[in-house]
Design an enzyme around this catalytic site. Structure first.
Site, PDB file in Angstrom:
ATOM      1  N   LYS A  80       0.812  -1.220   0.000  1.00  0.00           N
ATOM      2  CA  LYS A  80       0.000   0.000   0.000  1.00  0.00           C
ATOM      3  C   LYS A  80       0.845   1.270   0.000  1.00  0.00           C
ATOM      4  CE  LYS A  80      -4.327  -1.755   1.700  1.00  0.00           C
ATOM      5  NZ  LYS A  80      -5.455  -1.621   2.588  1.00  0.00           N
ATOM      6  N   LYS A 102      -4.139  -8.729  -5.851  1.00  0.00           N
ATOM      7  CA  LYS A 102      -5.379  -9.174  -5.214  1.00  0.00           C
ATOM      8  C   LYS A 102      -6.512  -8.197  -5.505  1.00  0.00           C
ATOM      9  CE  LYS A 102      -5.804  -7.429  -0.555  1.00  0.00           C
ATOM     10  NZ  LYS A 102      -7.203  -7.268  -0.256  1.00  0.00           N
ATOM     11  N   LYS A 120     -10.899  -3.305  -2.699  1.00  0.00           N
ATOM     12  CA  LYS A 120     -11.986  -2.334  -2.855  1.00  0.00           C
ATOM     13  C   LYS A 120     -11.495  -0.908  -3.051  1.00  0.00           C
ATOM     14  CE  LYS A 120     -13.335  -3.344   1.714  1.00  0.00           C
ATOM     15  NZ  LYS A 120     -12.128  -3.194   2.561  1.00  0.00           N
TER      16      LYS A 120
HETATM   17  N1  AQP Z   1      -9.156 -10.402  -2.757  1.00  0.00           N
HETATM   18  C1  AQP Z   1      -9.569 -10.983  -1.637  1.00  0.00           C
HETATM   19  N2  AQP Z   1      -9.875 -12.301  -1.618  1.00  0.00           N
HETATM   20  C2  AQP Z   1     -10.294 -12.909  -0.481  1.00  0.00           C
HETATM   21  N3  AQP Z   1     -10.441 -12.249   0.696  1.00  0.00           N
HETATM   22  C3  AQP Z   1     -10.167 -10.930   0.719  1.00  0.00           C
HETATM   23  N4  AQP Z   1     -10.221 -10.000   1.686  1.00  0.00           N
HETATM   24  C4  AQP Z   1      -9.832  -8.810   1.194  1.00  0.00           C
HETATM   25  N5  AQP Z   1      -9.529  -8.928  -0.103  1.00  0.00           N
HETATM   26  C5  AQP Z   1      -9.717 -10.227  -0.431  1.00  0.00           C
HETATM   27  C6  AQP Z   1     -10.623 -10.275   3.058  1.00  0.00           C
HETATM   28  O1  AQP Z   1     -11.720  -9.435   3.368  1.00  0.00           O
HETATM   29  C7  AQP Z   1     -11.633  -9.080   4.749  1.00  0.00           C
HETATM   30  C8  AQP Z   1     -11.791  -7.615   4.915  1.00  0.00           C
HETATM   31  O2  AQP Z   1     -10.706  -6.948   4.352  1.00  0.00           O
HETATM   32  P1  AQP Z   1     -10.416  -5.469   4.840  1.00  0.00           P
HETATM   33  O3  AQP Z   1     -11.584  -4.632   4.570  1.00  0.00           O
HETATM   34  O4  AQP Z   1      -9.993  -5.505   6.268  1.00  0.00           O
HETATM   35  O5  AQP Z   1      -9.197  -4.959   4.040  1.00  0.00           O
HETATM   36  P2  AQP Z   1      -8.245  -5.591   3.011  1.00  0.00           P
HETATM   37  O6  AQP Z   1      -7.821  -6.945   3.440  1.00  0.00           O
HETATM   38  O7  AQP Z   1      -7.162  -4.594   2.773  1.00  0.00           O
HETATM   39  O8  AQP Z   1      -9.235  -5.708   1.788  1.00  0.00           O
HETATM   40  P3  AQP Z   1      -9.424  -4.787   0.532  1.00  0.00           P
HETATM   41  O9  AQP Z   1     -10.686  -5.142  -0.095  1.00  0.00           O
HETATM   42  O10 AQP Z   1      -8.202  -4.850  -0.306  1.00  0.00           O
HETATM   43  O11 AQP Z   1      -9.586  -3.355   1.135  1.00  0.00           O
HETATM   44  P4  AQP Z   1      -8.731  -2.067   0.906  1.00  0.00           P
HETATM   45  O12 AQP Z   1      -8.611  -1.899  -0.579  1.00  0.00           O
HETATM   46  O13 AQP Z   1      -9.504  -0.968   1.572  1.00  0.00           O
HETATM   47  O14 AQP Z   1      -7.401  -2.309   1.565  1.00  0.00           O
HETATM   48  C9  AQP Z   1     -10.322  -9.608   5.291  1.00  0.00           C
HETATM   49  O15 AQP Z   1     -10.537 -10.824   5.980  1.00  0.00           O
HETATM   50  C10 AQP Z   1      -9.534  -9.845   4.039  1.00  0.00           C
HETATM   51  O16 AQP Z   1      -8.549 -10.851   4.213  1.00  0.00           O
END
Ligand code: AQP
Length: 330
Positions: A112, A194, A197
């Site tokens: 990030k 990956k 969002k």
């Molecule tokens: N691509 C993914 N595949 C499977 N699981 C995923 N998770 C996130 N991306 C994937 C799981 O969703 C949960 C919540 O994630 P988060 O909101 O805490 O943040 P993150 O892991 O950083 O997910 P994002 O979607 O990529 O959010 P942003 O872009 O805001 O950082 C966790 O259990 C995560 O493992």
């Protein structure tokens, strides 16, 4: 009885990776008589810039998504992280135990922060410590997460052990629970990254709120390769990711999917995948929209969840403050 805990950042509209990586496992663990906590980590979300109005909407949207997915607020304590100030208090105490080198090794931080130079917030660097506090505050046994969060849960384990060794038995040492398939859905526009969002391009993810037209457009544009067959192979991450998505939605094994598409090409496969996705998303979206029409109903559920969580967190912090020596009365 195990205590199960997971959380999601209200940093955007949730995507199918969040759904299959964290929400669905939490819903299935709910029925096994465990004690569950599920929350929106709004203080994690502000580690990157957020518009206050959108953040407010995303918190309510995440709550509605959990409920629409099958979370029962009677069985699961559903709340907003910032409503329980003990999370940030414990994070500070853990900050004084964690080492710089441990945080510098975190791959999510490195990903990030990449290319952002000196503009990266200290909060983003410290994110795993707040996450450790989220987990340890509630004597959590199991943390269902996607693959990307495994390293952070391991840090929470290390910090629990370090604290216990230094100050005496205080925290339960948690375990991550990562599903075999779907723990890491990849970006549609780049299967080496990956699905995320907060990605800059909407082509990266399949949002839980995408309509039929958008789903079809995104799936048709999803990056594959020039081989044209529906087969899993480590050297073909694009088609592999799409097979995994279809497998999660239809509950068919990847092998069954490979067999069903023997002799067929990407055109047929992608059309079917888009249709299945829409059939899965449409009823979920109707439930989410119905819940969002009653914000006061959602707020009541979150108020109730916050007071239940607060009562547990307060009790834990009395013990923690005592152990580290800041409580003056015995
Ligand atoms: N691509 C993914 N595949 C499977 N699981 C995923 N998770 C996130 N991306 C994937 C799981 O969703 C949960 C919540 O994630 P988060 O909101 O805490 O943040 P993150 O892991 O950083 O997910 P994002 O979607 O990529 O959010 P942003 O872009 O805001 O950082 C966790 O259990 C995560 O493992």
């Amino acid at each position: 009885m195990s205590r199960i805990l997971t959380a999601l950042q209200p940093s955007g509209i949730l995507h199918i990776g969040n759904y299959f990586g964290a929400i669905e496992p939490m819903v299935s663990l709910q029925s096994a008589g465990n004690q569950n906590l599920l929350f929106m980590v709004d203080y994690h979300a502000i580690t990157v810039e957020q518009d206050p109005h959108t953040l407010r909407q995303n918190i309510l949207f995440a709550a509605a998504t959990y409920l629409a997915s099958g979370i029962d607020p009677e069985k699961t304590i559903l709340f907003q992280q910032s409503r329980v100030s003990e999370h940030t208090e414990l994070a500070w105490i853990l900050n004084c135990l964690v080492r710089m080198g441990e945080l510098e090794r975190m791959t999510q931080y490195k990903d990030k922060a990449l290319g952002k130079g000196q503009s990266v917030s200290v909060g983003l660097f410290d994110y795993p410590v707040l996450m450790a506090a989220d987990i340890l505050l509630y004597d959590t046994n199991i943390v269902p997460v996607g693959e990307d969060q495994k390293q952070h849960v391991e840090l929470a384990r290390d910090l629990a052990e370090r604290f216990n060794k230094k100050f005496g038995e205080t925290f339960v040492v948690p375990k991550p629970q990562i599903r075999k398939e779907g723990a890491r859905l990849m970006a549609l526009d780049d299967p080496h990254k990956k699905m995320s969002k907060s990605a800059t391009s909407e082509k990266n993810y399949l949002s839980l709120m995408d309509d039929e037209k958008t789903v079809l457009k995104k799936i048709k544009a999803a990056v594959t390769d020039s081989e044209g067959t529906i087969r899993l192979s480590p050297s073909r991450p694009g088609i592999g990711n799409l097979i995994t998505i279809l497998s999660l939605i239809t509950k068919k094994t990847p092998k069954e999917i490979e067999n069903a598409y023997e002799g067929k090409g990407y055109g047929d496969f992608k059309t079917d995948l888009a249709r299945e996705l829409t059939a899965f998303l449409t009823p979920l979206q109707s439930k989410i929209n119905a819940l969002l029409k009653d914000p006061s109903g959602l707020l009541k559920i979150l108020d109730n969840g916050a007071s239940r969580a607060k009562a547990m967190a307060e009790k834990k912090m009395i013990d923690v403050r005592q152990k580290i020596g800041v409580t003056l009365s015995s």
